[in-house]
Motif scaffolding. Structure first.
Motif, PDB file in Angstrom:
ATOM      1  N   HIS A  29       0.842  -1.213  -0.158  1.00 35.90           N
ATOM      2  CA  HIS A  29       0.055   0.227  -0.276  1.00 35.90           C
ATOM      3  C   HIS A  29       1.213   1.152  -0.232  1.00 35.90           C
ATOM      4  O   HIS A  29       2.028   0.952  -0.030  1.00 35.90           O
ATOM      5  CB  HIS A  29      -0.616   0.052   1.224  1.00 35.90           C
ATOM      6  CG  HIS A  29      -0.454   0.363   2.621  1.00 35.90           C
ATOM      7  ND1 HIS A  29      -0.201  -0.817   2.951  1.00 35.90           N
ATOM      8  CD2 HIS A  29      -0.824   0.558   3.330  1.00 35.90           C
ATOM      9  CE1 HIS A  29       0.201  -0.733   4.208  1.00 35.90           C
ATOM     10  NE2 HIS A  29       0.536   0.634   4.036  1.00 35.90           N
TER      11      HIS A  29
ATOM     12  N   HIS B 266       1.679   3.820   1.553  1.00 36.13           N
ATOM     13  CA  HIS B 266       1.882   4.837   2.528  1.00 36.13           C
ATOM     14  C   HIS B 266       3.106   5.229   2.936  1.00 36.13           C
ATOM     15  O   HIS B 266       4.091   4.237   2.159  1.00 36.13           O
ATOM     16  CB  HIS B 266       1.360   4.237   4.577  1.00 36.13           C
ATOM     17  CG  HIS B 266       0.031   4.237   3.804  1.00 36.13           C
ATOM     18  ND1 HIS B 266      -0.271   3.325   5.700  1.00 36.13           N
ATOM     19  CD2 HIS B 266      -1.081   5.029   3.798  1.00 36.13           C
ATOM     20  CE1 HIS B 266      -1.869   3.197   5.660  1.00 36.13           C
ATOM     21  NE2 HIS B 266      -1.961   4.982   4.364  1.00 36.13           N
TER      22      HIS B 266
ATOM     23  N   HIS C 241       6.141   2.526   3.716  1.00 37.42           N
ATOM     24  CA  HIS C 241       6.556   1.656   2.635  1.00 37.42           C
ATOM     25  C   HIS C 241       6.958   1.832   1.280  1.00 37.42           C
ATOM     26  O   HIS C 241       7.706   0.983   0.729  1.00 37.42           O
ATOM     27  CB  HIS C 241       4.907   0.969   2.352  1.00 37.42           C
ATOM     28  CG  HIS C 241       4.505   0.078   3.379  1.00 37.42           C
ATOM     29  ND1 HIS C 241       4.207  -0.970   3.686  1.00 37.42           N
ATOM     30  CD2 HIS C 241       3.879   0.829   5.030  1.00 37.42           C
ATOM     31  CE1 HIS C 241       4.292  -1.366   5.116  1.00 37.42           C
ATOM     32  NE2 HIS C 241       3.558   0.076   5.620  1.00 37.42           N
TER      33      HIS C 241
ATOM     34  N   HIS D 116      -6.989  -0.486   6.002  1.00 34.47           N
ATOM     35  CA  HIS D 116      -6.785   0.722   6.268  1.00 34.47           C
ATOM     36  C   HIS D 116      -5.649   1.645   5.448  1.00 34.47           C
ATOM     37  O   HIS D 116      -5.094   2.951   6.009  1.00 34.47           O
ATOM     38  CB  HIS D 116      -5.210  -0.320   6.889  1.00 34.47           C
ATOM     39  CG  HIS D 116      -3.359   0.526   7.067  1.00 34.47           C
ATOM     40  ND1 HIS D 116      -3.128   0.743   8.282  1.00 34.47           N
ATOM     41  CD2 HIS D 116      -2.196   0.310   6.659  1.00 34.47           C
ATOM     42  CE1 HIS D 116      -2.337   1.310   8.192  1.00 34.47           C
ATOM     43  NE2 HIS D 116      -1.796   1.124   7.396  1.00 34.47           N
TER      44      HIS D 116
ATOM     45  N   ASP E  38      -0.127  -4.045   6.782  1.00 37.42           N
ATOM     46  CA  ASP E  38      -0.670  -3.523   8.044  1.00 37.42           C
ATOM     47  C   ASP E  38      -1.761  -3.650   7.652  1.00 37.42           C
ATOM     48  O   ASP E  38      -2.544  -3.383   8.659  1.00 37.42           O
ATOM     49  CB  ASP E  38      -1.168  -2.073   7.247  1.00 37.42           C
ATOM     50  CG  ASP E  38       1.280  -1.061   7.700  1.00 37.42           C
ATOM     51  OD1 ASP E  38       1.937  -2.074   7.512  1.00 37.42           O
ATOM     52  OD2 ASP E  38       1.173  -0.172   7.461  1.00 37.42           O
TER      53      ASP E  38
HETATM   54 ZN   LIG Z   1       0.390   1.748   6.456  1.00 37.33          ZN
END
Ligand SMILES: [Zn+2]
Length: 193
Positions: free
Chosen positions: A53, A55, A58, A108, A127
């Protein structure tokens, strides 16, 4: 072989898994450390990057990885990231020596994927869930607790009976208790909602 290149990194980063084999793959790039140097330390030429994902912890190293290696960047089809290949729900791709199925698992993050290998029972869970039965934050932009619970239930169902270990975006991997950790996360996420 699965190596967590961020295992000893003290910085704002996710775990970063180097999966060696026919399709040498990085699952998430992490951030704020020299991931390129660590890939080189393993003597690996990188074929692809899979993002669980988008974020920042990451994907922070994604630019550096793109500059250093001729990689295909793969993530959820519908992510805001610039991808070479977008994966729809239940599409498959090879990671290392095994075929993985991608599951769109929002809650998330909107563009969250889990990647599960039915042959080996290995799942990269991003996550969504952590080794102690914790689960990803749902107070961020694009997050939603009920959606997270639905995603946890789905991963529990599709891995049922075959899950050997999961590798989460933070903290240690979960092996023997992996299925129980997901069950626990479902209960906890429903409880304090
Ligand atoms: Zn995350």
């Amino acid at each position: 072989m699965i190596h967590n290149l961020a295992a000893d990194v003290q910085a704002f980063t996710s775990n970063t898994f180097l999966v060696t084999g026919q399709q040498c793959t990085l699952v998430d790039t992490g951030s704020n450390f020299d991931v390129v140097g660590r890939v080189h330390d393993h003597g690996s030429a990188l074929d692809r990057v899979v993002i669980t994902h988008s974020h920042p912890d990451h994907i922070g190293n994604l630019g550096a990885v793109r500059d250093a290696f001729d990689v295909d960047v793969v993530g959820f089809d519908g992510s805001d990231l610039e991808l070479d290949r977008g994966l729809a729900d239940e599409q498959t791709l090879q990671i290392g020596d095994h075929e993985y199925t991608a599951y769109h698992t929002p809650g998330h993050a909107r563009d969250h994927l889990c990647l599960h290998s039915p042959a080996t029972g290995v799942c990269f869970v991003g996550d969504l869930v952590f080794a102690n039965g914790g689960f990803g934050r749902t107070d961020l932009e694009g997050a939603d607790r009920d959606t997270l619970v639905d995603s946890l239930k789905r991963i529990s169902a599709v891995t049922d009976g075959s899950l050997q270990e999961f590798h989460a975006g933070h903290g240690p991997a979960s092996d023997r208790a992996a299925s129980k950790d997901i069950e626990r996360a479902i209960r906890m996420a429903q409880q304090d909602n």
